[in-house]
Design an enzyme around this catalytic site. Structure first.
Site, PDB file in Angstrom:
ATOM      1  N   GLY A  37       0.793  -1.212   0.000  1.00 10.07           N
ATOM      2  CA  GLY A  37       0.000   0.000   0.000  1.00 10.07           C
ATOM      3  C   GLY A  37       0.832   1.271   0.000  1.00 10.07           C
ATOM      4  N   ILE A 175       2.915  15.741   7.518  1.00  4.95           N
ATOM      5  CA  ILE A 175       3.499  15.572   6.181  1.00  4.95           C
ATOM      6  C   ILE A 175       4.148  16.876   5.725  1.00  4.95           C
ATOM      7  CG2 ILE A 175       3.027  15.039   3.770  1.00  4.95           C
ATOM      8  CD1 ILE A 175       0.761  13.243   4.666  1.00  4.95           C
ATOM      9  N   VAL A 231      -3.172  30.363  -8.190  1.00 10.00           N
ATOM     10  CA  VAL A 231      -1.809  30.163  -8.671  1.00 10.00           C
ATOM     11  C   VAL A 231      -1.762  30.572 -10.142  1.00 10.00           C
ATOM     12  CG1 VAL A 231       0.061  28.533  -9.059  1.00 10.00           C
ATOM     13  CG2 VAL A 231      -1.411  28.262  -7.060  1.00 10.00           C
ATOM     14  N   SER A 255      -0.171  17.578  -0.585  1.00 15.39           N
ATOM     15  CA  SER A 255       0.085  16.419   0.281  1.00 15.39           C
ATOM     16  C   SER A 255      -1.127  15.974   1.089  1.00 15.39           C
ATOM     17  CB  SER A 255       1.227  16.749   1.254  1.00 15.39           C
ATOM     18  OG  SER A 255       0.909  17.899   2.023  1.00 15.39           O
ATOM     19  N   GLY A 256      -2.248  16.677   0.971  1.00 12.08           N
ATOM     20  CA  GLY A 256      -3.442  16.260   1.694  1.00 12.08           C
ATOM     21  C   GLY A 256      -3.936  14.909   1.210  1.00 12.08           C
ATOM     22  N   ASP A 297      -6.758   4.095   6.940  1.00 16.68           N
ATOM     23  CA  ASP A 297      -6.992   5.415   6.363  1.00 16.68           C
ATOM     24  C   ASP A 297      -8.407   5.594   5.839  1.00 16.68           C
ATOM     25  OD1 ASP A 297      -4.331   5.647   6.901  1.00 16.68           O
ATOM     26  OD2 ASP A 297      -3.718   6.235   4.880  1.00 16.68           O
ATOM     27  N   HIS A 429      22.287   5.513  32.096  1.00 17.99           N
ATOM     28  CA  HIS A 429      22.927   6.830  31.983  1.00 17.99           C
ATOM     29  C   HIS A 429      24.244   6.677  31.209  1.00 17.99           C
ATOM     30  CE1 HIS A 429      24.548  10.751  33.096  1.00 17.99           C
ATOM     31  NE2 HIS A 429      25.680  10.131  33.369  1.00 17.99           N
TER      32      HIS A 429
END
Length: 630
Positions: A37, A175, A231, A255-256, A297, A429
């Site tokens: 994917g 992103i 634009v 990038s959305g 998603d 540490h």
């Protein structure tokens, strides 16, 4: 007939298919493109390879600080592309091999749900008991005039052979931040215009400010409250309120992302959708159609691959007859860059909006020894907790290795660890995860301070000056809770310091709890502020001390009928004499000595309901309840 058919072979669908197969199910996975994917082929893995190359380039430029005389050349874009393709292919082939080893049938093609029990793939019908939709997301290009010619998508970014001279970024999410970091290191002029007051609006404000400062130091121009409206060639028109201004940029990042839910036949099966276009699911990842589940998603939300994998496992278990819930509050987020960012849970602002009385602690990387010796002192750690219960509500880290450190916070929240318990842990540490205990006075909101990139140990109950490093905040909001006893820290501390003598213990318990109970001559207490609650004997209040929150909650008959023992309830009794006192009680689980101080721990198990229930021990730590009997 299959037990489960999964549509989509990304991290979510892949995990769901394997988990269902492990539970002895017959499983098919439908995938129309490459296995893996977006994450493996066009997202997580490729982008992190680019970011790794950029951060190594930046570190090489600073090698002189460590006495290394290096001649740093330019980035070889072809070599990065070759590595990206090779790693993605290796992961893809590994996923295909694991599916085959687990007996999952992989079907190539686009799946369409024609009925609650049928998936059609290229004219072939797959009959199944359950369907899991894991179709992922795709790029969402905003409707801006002229954007088509200047658009620079994330897919194009990951396949670039040279960095653009200048880029306009309008995505305020993780992103956009990662792309701004990458391109600024590679030498591009980056203009970052966001519609809101800051970048990363869904993250903690302090984290967003630190990431903004890091970008500005790299020369990124951040323009808040500016929206792209047009634009024309290289001229981009931005609008802020009633004013417009133009900036010059060769490319505009797109990038959305939006969920992929079209042409799947979901509407015909009664599946409902969220406001953002994602598939609506419950905590079991089940849709409005009982046999159809959705994960990852395509459900909207954070759109993170590890969340999709967790949802896939949850959905697969529910398909196979188990009862599983997806812990959405444990979804961690990360930004890979320089510095990194990691977070989980609620931000300070979100916690206050939910009505919590918030307690906040923060500590900078700049005084962490390991960060100093590595020259990586940018960043800080912030923890948000419930001041009443000590519950960890959220952890936010900006700095080196934040993406790894946040896993420790996720585990602490998953195990319902309180701030006190988390602070008492100590680590190696020097390290970024190092923790050192300190005593700090308990104040209304300022209860703990992280040290060495984590938290310091808090103890004490009195007043006193606020120690350095503690973040003062506005007046807290009282959390709305159910009508149960919520004892103050003074009562808890008094119980902790009770002498082992039983009579003295009873007397101290009565004194501490008098605000919430009225006592009669027979030492029987009746709650003074709760209705329909059963009375409880004075000794029962003493018997509740092994509960980690040291509180006693009398419940109404309805609450007693529907209560259940907690999954885990640790004891905090401080004297060995309490063990003898508790030896005569009938209580859920086994009481055993858990330390040199004679403390008690309660290893609970689900008991049969007793004939007589006099009260209940309410555990603040896990917010569940444990039955208590005399």
């Amino acid at each position: 007939m299959y037990d489960v058919v999964v549509i989509g072979g990304g991290p979510g669908g892949y995990a769901a298919a394997i988990r269902a197969s492990q539970l002895k199910g017959k499983v098919a996975l439908v995938e129309g493109a490459n296995m893996g994917g977006t994450c493996v082929m066009r997202g997580c893995i490729p982008s992190k390879i680019w970011l790794r190359a950029a951060t190594l380039l930046e570190q090489a430029r600073k090698a002189g600080e460590f006495g290394l005389e290096l001649t740093v050349g330019k980035l070889d874009f072809a070599a990065v592309l070759a590595r990206k393709q090779g790693v993605s292919n290796d992961i893809r082939m590994g996923m295909e091999a694991l599916l085959a080893n687990n007996g999952v049938d992989v079907v190539s093609g686009m799946g369409v749900i024609t009925s609650p029990s049928t998936v059609e793939v290229g004219g072939k019908k797959l009959e199944t008991k359950n369907i899991i939709v894991a179709t992922g997301s795709t790029i969402a290009q905003p409707d801006v005039p002229g954007l088509d010619q200047a658009a620079f998508t994330t897919d194009q970014l990951l396949d670039m052979t040279k960095a653009p001279a200048s880029v306009l970024i309008t995505d305020p999410s993780y992103i956009g931040v990662e792309v701004a970091t990458l391109l600024s290191i590679l030498g591009s002029k980056v203009i970052y215009a966001v519609p809101g007051p800051r970048i990363l609006p869904d993250e903690d404000q302090d984290s967003g400010q630190r990431m903004s400062q890091s970008l500005r130091e790299r020369g990124v121009q951040i323009m808040a409250r500016h929206t792209l409206v047009k634009v024309s060639g290289k001229t981009c028109t931005l609008k802020s309120g009633d004013k417009e201004q133009t900036v010059e940029a060769d490319r505009v990042l797109v990038s959305g992302r939006k969920p992929v839910t079209a042409q799947l036949g979901l509407e015909a099966q009664g599946v409902k959708f969220n406001e953002n276009g994602g598939i609506a699911v419950d905590q079991q990842c089940r849709t409005a159609c009982p046999s159809v589940f959705a994960i990852g998603d395509c459900t909207g939300g954070w759109m993170l691959s590890h969340a999709a994998s967790a949802m896939g496992i949850c959905a697969a278990e529910n398909c196979m007859g188990l009862s599983s819930r997806f812990p959405a509050h444990l979804v961690s987020r990360a930004i890979w860059g320089s510095p990194e960012m990691g977070s989980v849970g609620l931000s300070e602002e979100q916690a206050e909006r939910k009505g919590y009385e918030v307690e906040v602690g923060g500590f900078p990387y700049s005084i962490n020894g390991y960060a100093m010796l590595r020259g990586e002192v940018d960043g800080a750690v912030k923890m948000v907790a419930d001041a009443d219960t000590g519950e960890i509500l959220g952890v936010h880290i900006v700095g080196s290795n934040a993406s790894e450190l946040i896993g420790e916070a996720v585990l602490a929240m998953q195990l319902e660890c309180t701030v006190r318990e988390f602070a008492k842990g100590f680590r190696v540490h020097p390290a970024f995860c190092e923790n050192r205990g300190r005593r700090r006075p308990r104040r209304r909101r300022l209860g703990f301070v992280p040290a060495q990139a984590w938290l310091t140990h808090i103890e004490g109950t009195g007043g006193g000056a606020v120690g350095p490093g503690v973040k003062a905040s506005p007046a807290p909001r009282r959390k709305t809770v159910e009508p149960v006893a919520h004892y103050k820290e003074s009562a808890m501390s008094a119980l902790l310091t009770c002498p082992p003598d039983a009579d003295a213990g009873f007397a101290r318990s009565k004194t501490c709890l008098s605000k919430y109970w009225s006592w009669d001559a027979s030492n029987t207490a009746k709650p003074s502020i709760f209705k329909n609650a059963a009375p409880i004997h004075a000794s029962a209040a003493w018997w509740t001390t092994p509960c980690c929150c040291l509180s006693t909650t009398p419940l109404s008959p309805w609450a007693r009928r529907h209560s259940r023992p907690p999954a885990r309830c640790r004891g905090i009794a401080a004297a060995a004499g309490r063990r003898a006192l508790l030896g005569g009680t009938r209580r859920h689980g086994d009481l055993s000595r858990s330390g040199p101080a004679g403390g008690l721990s309660c290893h609970t198990s689900a008991p049969k309901r007793p004939a007589s229930v006099h009260g209940q021990a309410a555990c603040r730590h896990c917010r569940r309840s444990a039955l208590l009997w005399a």
